[in-house]
Design a protein around this motif. Structure first.
Motif, PDB file in Angstrom:
ATOM      1  N   TYR A  34      50.106  13.243  44.123  1.00  0.00           N
ATOM      2  CA  TYR A  34      50.266  13.500  45.582  1.00  0.00           C
ATOM      3  C   TYR A  34      51.886  13.653  45.610  1.00  0.00           C
ATOM      4  O   TYR A  34      52.664  13.755  47.187  1.00  0.00           O
ATOM      5  CB  TYR A  34      49.848  12.421  46.698  1.00  0.00           C
ATOM      6  CG  TYR A  34      48.551  11.805  46.463  1.00  0.00           C
ATOM      7  CD1 TYR A  34      47.561  12.825  47.749  1.00  0.00           C
ATOM      8  CD2 TYR A  34      48.104  11.154  46.214  1.00  0.00           C
ATOM      9  CE1 TYR A  34      46.028  12.523  47.838  1.00  0.00           C
ATOM     10  CE2 TYR A  34      45.988  10.596  45.963  1.00  0.00           C
ATOM     11  CZ  TYR A  34      45.626  12.317  46.820  1.00  0.00           C
ATOM     12  OH  TYR A  34      44.303  11.546  47.168  1.00  0.00           O
ATOM     13  N   LYS A  50      42.100  15.866  58.961  1.00  0.00           N
ATOM     14  CA  LYS A  50      42.104  17.531  59.633  1.00  0.00           C
ATOM     15  C   LYS A  50      41.152  17.314  60.393  1.00  0.00           C
ATOM     16  O   LYS A  50      41.372  18.465  61.175  1.00  0.00           O
ATOM     17  CB  LYS A  50      42.790  18.292  58.967  1.00  0.00           C
ATOM     18  CG  LYS A  50      44.184  18.256  58.211  1.00  0.00           C
ATOM     19  CD  LYS A  50      44.464  18.692  57.064  1.00  0.00           C
ATOM     20  CE  LYS A  50      45.958  19.002  56.863  1.00  0.00           C
ATOM     21  NZ  LYS A  50      46.670  19.649  55.410  1.00  0.00           N
ATOM     22  N   THR A  63      39.431  16.155  50.011  1.00  0.00           N
ATOM     23  CA  THR A  63      38.846  17.087  50.120  1.00  0.00           C
ATOM     24  C   THR A  63      38.270  17.235  48.203  1.00  0.00           C
ATOM     25  O   THR A  63      37.247  16.625  48.564  1.00  0.00           O
ATOM     26  CB  THR A  63      40.423  16.903  49.971  1.00  0.00           C
ATOM     27  OG1 THR A  63      41.262  17.054  48.862  1.00  0.00           O
ATOM     28  CG2 THR A  63      41.005  16.998  50.798  1.00  0.00           C
ATOM     29  N   ILE A 115      48.951   7.782  49.843  1.00  0.00           N
ATOM     30  CA  ILE A 115      48.510   9.274  50.994  1.00  0.00           C
ATOM     31  C   ILE A 115      49.567   8.513  51.725  1.00  0.00           C
ATOM     32  O   ILE A 115      49.890   9.441  53.079  1.00  0.00           O
ATOM     33  CB  ILE A 115      46.788   9.281  51.296  1.00  0.00           C
ATOM     34  CG1 ILE A 115      45.947   9.720  49.984  1.00  0.00           C
ATOM     35  CG2 ILE A 115      47.511  10.003  52.580  1.00  0.00           C
ATOM     36  CD1 ILE A 115      44.946  10.088  50.391  1.00  0.00           C
ATOM     37  N   ASP A 156      52.295  10.439  53.663  1.00  0.00           N
ATOM     38  CA  ASP A 156      52.322  11.001  54.979  1.00  0.00           C
ATOM     39  C   ASP A 156      53.521  10.613  55.594  1.00  0.00           C
ATOM     40  O   ASP A 156      53.970  10.559  56.571  1.00  0.00           O
ATOM     41  CB  ASP A 156      50.943  10.317  55.585  1.00  0.00           C
ATOM     42  CG  ASP A 156      51.481  10.745  56.771  1.00  0.00           C
ATOM     43  OD1 ASP A 156      51.091  12.101  57.053  1.00  0.00           O
ATOM     44  OD2 ASP A 156      51.084  10.194  57.687  1.00  0.00           O
ATOM     45  N   ILE A 187      41.273   9.015  56.581  1.00  0.00           N
ATOM     46  CA  ILE A 187      41.387  10.057  55.593  1.00  0.00           C
ATOM     47  C   ILE A 187      40.608  10.293  55.831  1.00  0.00           C
ATOM     48  O   ILE A 187      39.512   9.604  55.718  1.00  0.00           O
ATOM     49  CB  ILE A 187      42.067   9.251  54.944  1.00  0.00           C
ATOM     50  CG1 ILE A 187      43.757   8.715  54.766  1.00  0.00           C
ATOM     51  CG2 ILE A 187      42.181   9.291  53.180  1.00  0.00           C
ATOM     52  CD1 ILE A 187      43.588   6.767  53.929  1.00  0.00           C
ATOM     53  N   LYS A 218      40.228  13.979  45.113  1.00  0.00           N
ATOM     54  CA  LYS A 218      41.117  14.304  46.036  1.00  0.00           C
ATOM     55  C   LYS A 218      41.434  13.892  47.728  1.00  0.00           C
ATOM     56  O   LYS A 218      39.963  14.525  47.824  1.00  0.00           O
ATOM     57  CB  LYS A 218      42.143  15.905  46.304  1.00  0.00           C
ATOM     58  CG  LYS A 218      43.675  15.116  46.305  1.00  0.00           C
ATOM     59  CD  LYS A 218      44.874  16.564  46.145  1.00  0.00           C
ATOM     60  CE  LYS A 218      46.242  16.479  46.274  1.00  0.00           C
ATOM     61  NZ  LYS A 218      46.553  17.322  45.708  1.00  0.00           N
ATOM     62  N   ARG A 241      42.643  12.988  51.794  1.00  0.00           N
ATOM     63  CA  ARG A 241      44.082  13.861  52.145  1.00  0.00           C
ATOM     64  C   ARG A 241      43.850  13.431  54.723  1.00  0.00           C
ATOM     65  O   ARG A 241      43.084  12.883  54.374  1.00  0.00           O
ATOM     66  CB  ARG A 241      44.217  15.463  53.227  1.00  0.00           C
ATOM     67  CG  ARG A 241      43.024  15.614  53.649  1.00  0.00           C
ATOM     68  CD  ARG A 241      43.010  17.149  53.669  1.00  0.00           C
ATOM     69  NE  ARG A 241      41.844  17.787  55.012  1.00  0.00           N
ATOM     70  CZ  ARG A 241      41.413  18.724  54.436  1.00  0.00           C
ATOM     71  NH1 ARG A 241      41.701  20.280  53.775  1.00  0.00           N
ATOM     72  NH2 ARG A 241      39.784  19.026  55.050  1.00  0.00           N
TER      73      ARG A 241
END
Length: 158
Positions: free
Chosen positions: A117, A54, A45, A102, A106, A42, A49, A51
């Protein structure tokens, strides 16, 4: 004093991941599995928040997920009234901000009432509840905290 010492011991249990926490969540949908794990890292962002990672800058997170019941949403006036929902037991082994919210999203099962979310602004609250805490101190403490309204929104459970 004594309570400061106890608080320090408790903080150490959390830091060393020796405190066991259990949460219950009511989520949209019926998982095909009875239990699952989410190991997705995790990251932050914009703003508050979080996410699924990535960028390679995330922190590892682990949640064990088990289905306790399946039923249908029973919140008067909710646009998703009578849709499939499930009661999940969530057992985090790490403590990242918004981790449970999250990880549920997911897995494809966002939490009822989670405006951030699940984009659900219609429930009167988010259906995520800290249901049990176990602390191995001088004595073993096992504190359960049932939630009174979870059963009310789960209609025709199996």
């Amino acid at each position: 004093g004594k309570s400061q010492s106890s608080a320090g011991k408790c903080a150490e249990l959390f830091r060393k991941r020796l405190a066991k926490k259990e949460y219950k969540a009511v989520v949209f949908g019926w998982p095909k599995w009875e239990s699952s794990e989410n190991l997705s890292s995790i990251e932050s962002t914009e703003g508050f928040k979080m996410r699924i990672e990535k960028t390679g800058l995330g922190k590892e997170a682990y949640t064990k997920v088990s289905v306790l019941k399946r039923g249908y949403l029973n919140i008067k006036g909710h646009p998703r009234q009578n849709e499939q929902i499930s009661l999940l037991l969530l057992e985090p082994r790490s403590g990242r901000r918004h981790q449970l919210r999250i990880h549920c999203k997911d897995l494809g099962f966002p939490i009822v009432g989670d405006a951030t979310y699940a984009d659900d602004k219609y429930a009167y609250r988010m259906f995520l509840h800290a249901s049990r805490l176990q602390l191995p101190l001088d004595k073993f403490y096992d504190v359960a905290c049932p939630s009174s309204d979870f059963d009310e929104i789960l209609k025709n459970c199996n």
